[in-house]
Design an enzyme around this catalytic site. Structure first.
Site, PDB file in Angstrom:
ATOM      1  N   ASN A  12       1.061  -1.261   0.077  1.00 54.99           N
ATOM      2  CA  ASN A  12      -0.082   0.113   0.018  1.00 54.99           C
ATOM      3  C   ASN A  12       0.887   1.229   0.058  1.00 54.99           C
ATOM      4  OD1 ASN A  12      -1.552   2.215   1.087  1.00 54.99           O
ATOM      5  ND2 ASN A  12      -3.121   0.786   1.836  1.00 54.99           N
ATOM      6  N   ASP A  71      -2.046  -3.943  10.273  1.00 59.17           N
ATOM      7  CA  ASP A  71      -3.261  -4.415   9.920  1.00 59.17           C
ATOM      8  C   ASP A  71      -4.319  -3.268  10.525  1.00 59.17           C
ATOM      9  OD1 ASP A  71      -4.788  -5.976   8.112  1.00 59.17           O
ATOM     10  OD2 ASP A  71      -6.019  -6.348   9.681  1.00 59.17           O
ATOM     11  N   LYS A 177      -1.798  14.294   9.858  1.00 60.06           N
ATOM     12  CA  LYS A 177      -2.390  13.115  10.217  1.00 60.06           C
ATOM     13  C   LYS A 177      -1.800  12.292  10.991  1.00 60.06           C
ATOM     14  CE  LYS A 177      -4.455   8.874   8.026  1.00 60.06           C
ATOM     15  NZ  LYS A 177      -4.306   8.134   6.659  1.00 60.06           N
TER      16      LYS A 177
END
Ligand code: IMP
Length: 197
Positions: A12, A71, A177
């Site tokens: 990702n 995860d 973030k």
């Protein structure tokens, strides 16, 4: 023993960019699974911890180097915690624009009783000898009534507004973030651990 190089068992691009930025101050080189052409490990677990460990332990064993994996997922109160560990698969063809539409539609169908949600993340660090450590992070917030896209972000970021803010994760810089996110918080714990080695 200090770690200078770590494999990150993820394909990702959004997560890889975030983790690289967070580990830069420690001078730890992050090599992604994609860069060394490792296979994607199937996430057959039912908890974030189980899936995280499946990935890090499998790759650490194959490569013979310490490996981290994460995860994570979005848990929505009105949907009884869904999509949770299935967050990636919940989006049709991994198209998160469609995934967000689906989420909004399911929330509307549930009566929109609550907009509360949280992101969870479990980072695992696995060593080739089989031992491992877990680092967990969570951020609470709410699902916006409609997408709030910005210049940054990935996945469900345009829909998630953390508590204390009126902007979505997608409308924040990576640095802003990461300071409050589930992954950022789990990473801070990992960084504290790595710094102590
Ligand atoms: P996995 O951890 O690779 O299984 O993927 C979890 C999925 O949860 C991702 O594909 C995203 O859709 C979603 N997700 C996890 N963290 C974030 C985040 O920080 N922002 C937006 N979506 C996220």
């Amino acid at each position: 023993m200090k770690i200078n190089e770590i494999i990150f068992a993820s394909h990702n691009a959004g997560k890889i960019a975030e983790i690289r930025q967070l580990l830069q101050p420690l001078n730890i080189k992050v090599i992604s699974a994609a860069e060394i052409e490792l296979p994607d490990v199937e996430e057959t677990g039912t908890t974030f911890a189980e899936n995280s460990l499946l990935k890090s332990q499998t790759i650490a064993k194959i490569i013979g180097k310490p490996c981290i994996a994460d995860d994570s997922g979005l848990c929505v109160d009105a949907l009884n915690g869904a999509p949770g560990v299935y967050s990636a698969r919940y989006a049709p063809n991994r198209d998160f624009d469609k995934g967000m539409d689906k989420l909004l539609a399911e929330m509307a169908a549930s009566g929109n009783a609550s907009r509360k949600a949280h992101f969870s993340c479990v980072i695992s660090l696995a060593y080739p000898d089989g031992h491992s450590q877990l680092f967990e992070g969570r951020v609470d917030g709410k699902i916006a009534p409609q997408k709030m896209p910005g210049a940054d972000g990935f996945g469900y970021d345009p829909l998630f507004v953390p508590d204390g803010y009126e902007r979505s994760f997608a409308q924040m810089s990576k640095t802003e973030k990461s300071a409050i996110s589930h992954r950022g918080r789990a990473m801070q714990k990992l960084i504290t651990y790595l710094s102590s080695l």
